[in-house]
Design a protein around this motif. Structure first.
Motif, PDB file in Angstrom:
ATOM      1  N   ALA A   1       0.860  -1.185   0.000  1.00  0.00           N
ATOM      2  CA  ALA A   1       0.000   0.000   0.000  1.00  0.00           C
ATOM      3  C   ALA A   1       0.895   1.233   0.000  1.00  0.00           C
ATOM      4  O   ALA A   1       1.665   1.448   0.940  1.00  0.00           O
ATOM      5  CB  ALA A   1      -0.902  -0.013   1.229  1.00  0.00           C
ATOM      6  N   ILE A   2       0.818   1.994  -1.070  1.00  0.00           N
ATOM      7  CA  ILE A   2       1.595   3.229  -1.166  1.00  0.00           C
ATOM      8  C   ILE A   2       0.623   4.388  -0.940  1.00  0.00           C
ATOM      9  O   ILE A   2      -0.314   4.565  -1.721  1.00  0.00           O
ATOM     10  CB  ILE A   2       2.299   3.345  -2.526  1.00  0.00           C
ATOM     11  N   PRO A   3       0.837   5.151   0.138  1.00  0.00           N
ATOM     12  CA  PRO A   3      -0.081   6.257   0.437  1.00  0.00           C
ATOM     13  C   PRO A   3      -0.168   7.250  -0.719  1.00  0.00           C
ATOM     14  O   PRO A   3       0.808   7.475  -1.446  1.00  0.00           O
ATOM     15  CB  PRO A   3       0.535   6.912   1.672  1.00  0.00           C
ATOM     16  N   HIS A   4      -1.359   7.827  -0.891  1.00  0.00           N
ATOM     17  CA  HIS A   4      -1.581   8.821  -1.943  1.00  0.00           C
ATOM     18  C   HIS A   4      -0.537   9.937  -1.824  1.00  0.00           C
ATOM     19  O   HIS A   4      -0.302  10.467  -0.746  1.00  0.00           O
ATOM     20  CB  HIS A   4      -2.991   9.398  -1.823  1.00  0.00           C
ATOM     21  N   GLY A   5       0.096  10.244  -2.927  1.00  0.00           N
ATOM     22  CA  GLY A   5       1.096  11.305  -2.958  1.00  0.00           C
ATOM     23  C   GLY A   5       2.503  10.858  -2.602  1.00  0.00           C
ATOM     24  O   GLY A   5       3.447  11.623  -2.724  1.00  0.00           O
ATOM     25  N   ASP A   6       2.652   9.616  -2.139  1.00  0.00           N
ATOM     26  CA  ASP A   6       3.966   9.078  -1.791  1.00  0.00           C
ATOM     27  C   ASP A   6       4.691   8.750  -3.095  1.00  0.00           C
ATOM     28  O   ASP A   6       4.172   8.014  -3.925  1.00  0.00           O
ATOM     29  CB  ASP A   6       3.806   7.820  -0.945  1.00  0.00           C
ATOM     30  N   ARG A   7       5.873   9.291  -3.294  1.00  0.00           N
ATOM     31  CA  ARG A   7       6.603   9.134  -4.548  1.00  0.00           C
ATOM     32  C   ARG A   7       7.608   7.987  -4.507  1.00  0.00           C
ATOM     33  O   ARG A   7       8.380   7.801  -5.426  1.00  0.00           O
ATOM     34  CB  ARG A   7       7.286  10.451  -4.893  1.00  0.00           C
ATOM     35  N   ARG A   8       7.583   7.203  -3.420  1.00  0.00           N
ATOM     36  CA  ARG A   8       8.508   6.080  -3.283  1.00  0.00           C
ATOM     37  C   ARG A   8       8.066   4.890  -4.132  1.00  0.00           C
ATOM     38  O   ARG A   8       6.893   4.723  -4.424  1.00  0.00           O
ATOM     39  CB  ARG A   8       8.602   5.627  -1.824  1.00  0.00           C
ATOM     40  N   SER A   9       9.028   4.052  -4.476  1.00  0.00           N
ATOM     41  CA  SER A   9       8.725   2.817  -5.205  1.00  0.00           C
ATOM     42  C   SER A   9       8.163   1.774  -4.244  1.00  0.00           C
ATOM     43  O   SER A   9       8.288   1.902  -3.016  1.00  0.00           O
ATOM     44  CB  SER A   9       9.993   2.272  -5.865  1.00  0.00           C
TER      45      SER A   9
ATOM     46  N   GLU B   1      11.693   0.265   3.755  1.00  0.00           N
ATOM     47  CA  GLU B   1      11.677   1.300   4.798  1.00  0.00           C
ATOM     48  C   GLU B   1      10.566   1.120   5.826  1.00  0.00           C
ATOM     49  O   GLU B   1      10.744   1.491   6.992  1.00  0.00           O
ATOM     50  CB  GLU B   1      11.541   2.684   4.149  1.00  0.00           C
ATOM     51  N   ASP B   2       9.431   0.535   5.409  1.00  0.00           N
ATOM     52  CA  ASP B   2       8.277   0.446   6.305  1.00  0.00           C
ATOM     53  C   ASP B   2       7.894  -0.985   6.678  1.00  0.00           C
ATOM     54  O   ASP B   2       7.784  -1.319   7.846  1.00  0.00           O
ATOM     55  CB  ASP B   2       7.048   1.110   5.656  1.00  0.00           C
ATOM     56  N   THR B   3       7.685  -1.835   5.676  1.00  0.00           N
ATOM     57  CA  THR B   3       7.092  -3.150   5.907  1.00  0.00           C
ATOM     58  C   THR B   3       8.035  -4.119   6.620  1.00  0.00           C
ATOM     59  O   THR B   3       7.683  -4.673   7.669  1.00  0.00           O
ATOM     60  CB  THR B   3       6.618  -3.767   4.575  1.00  0.00           C
TER      61      THR B   3
END
Length: 182
Positions: A105-113, A120-122
């Motif tokens: 799940a990539i948050p709206h507006g997040d420019r990461r791959s 970095e998160d999961t």
């Protein structure tokens, strides 16, 4: 869909093979080299620069595992920050690269791959690199990343191994001790 190359200790791919991979995957480049008590990692938008630096540093540090990555962007912007490998969470001694597409799940507006979000998160939320030693978590990540390959290099003393290769069977080891994702 990127190319990921993993090198066993004392093995190094030919620069010409890395250049060929870079031509088909032109959206950024990077590497990580296990250098004893540290991981050396660099990223670049220049294939020529990345390959040159990788070959130079690999010659200096041949005794550990290494990985090199050429990106074909599927998620996130095409910039150096989205080039692999990525530091896992805040762990300066653990880096991750990936070949494929991860369902994160990539948050709206997040420019990461997708891979950067995973690194970095999961994975840190699962317990970082040491979580890969848990058979249940390993199986869960392997199935979740079905069709994808994930390589991790670490100096973390809580980890059992210096290198992990999720879905290794989806790539190919050559006779020189080099694993190719595709």
């Amino acid at each position: 869909m990127c190319i990921l190359v993993v090198c066993e200790p004392n093995s190094t791919p030919k620069a010409s093979d890395l250049h060929a991979g870079a031509c088909a995957n032109p959206h950024g480049f990077g590497f990580a080299i296990h250098a004893g008590d540290k991981i050396i990692s660099e990223r670049s938008m220049s294939a020529k620069k990345s390959i040159k630096r990788f070959m130079e540093l690999r010659a200096q540090y041949p005794n550990g595992y290494a990985m090199w990555h050429a990106r074909y962007a599927t998620h996130g912007v095409k910039n150096e920050q989205n080039c692999h490998p990525f530091k896992v969470g805040d762990d300066e001694g653990t880096y991750l690269a990936h070949n494929g597409v991860l369902d994160v799940a990539i948050p709206h507006g997040d420019r990461r791959s997708d891979t950067r979000v995973f690194a970095e998160d999961t994975l840190p939320k699962l317990g970082g690199v040491a979580a890969l030693d848990d058979d249940t978590i390993w199986l869960m990540i392997s199935k979740w990343a079905s069709g994808s390959k994930i390589a991790v290099l670490t100096t973390d003393t809580n980890a059992k191994y210096p290198m992990y290769l999720v879905n290794e069977n989806l790539g190919t080891w050559d006779n020189e001790g080099i694993w190719w994702s595709n």
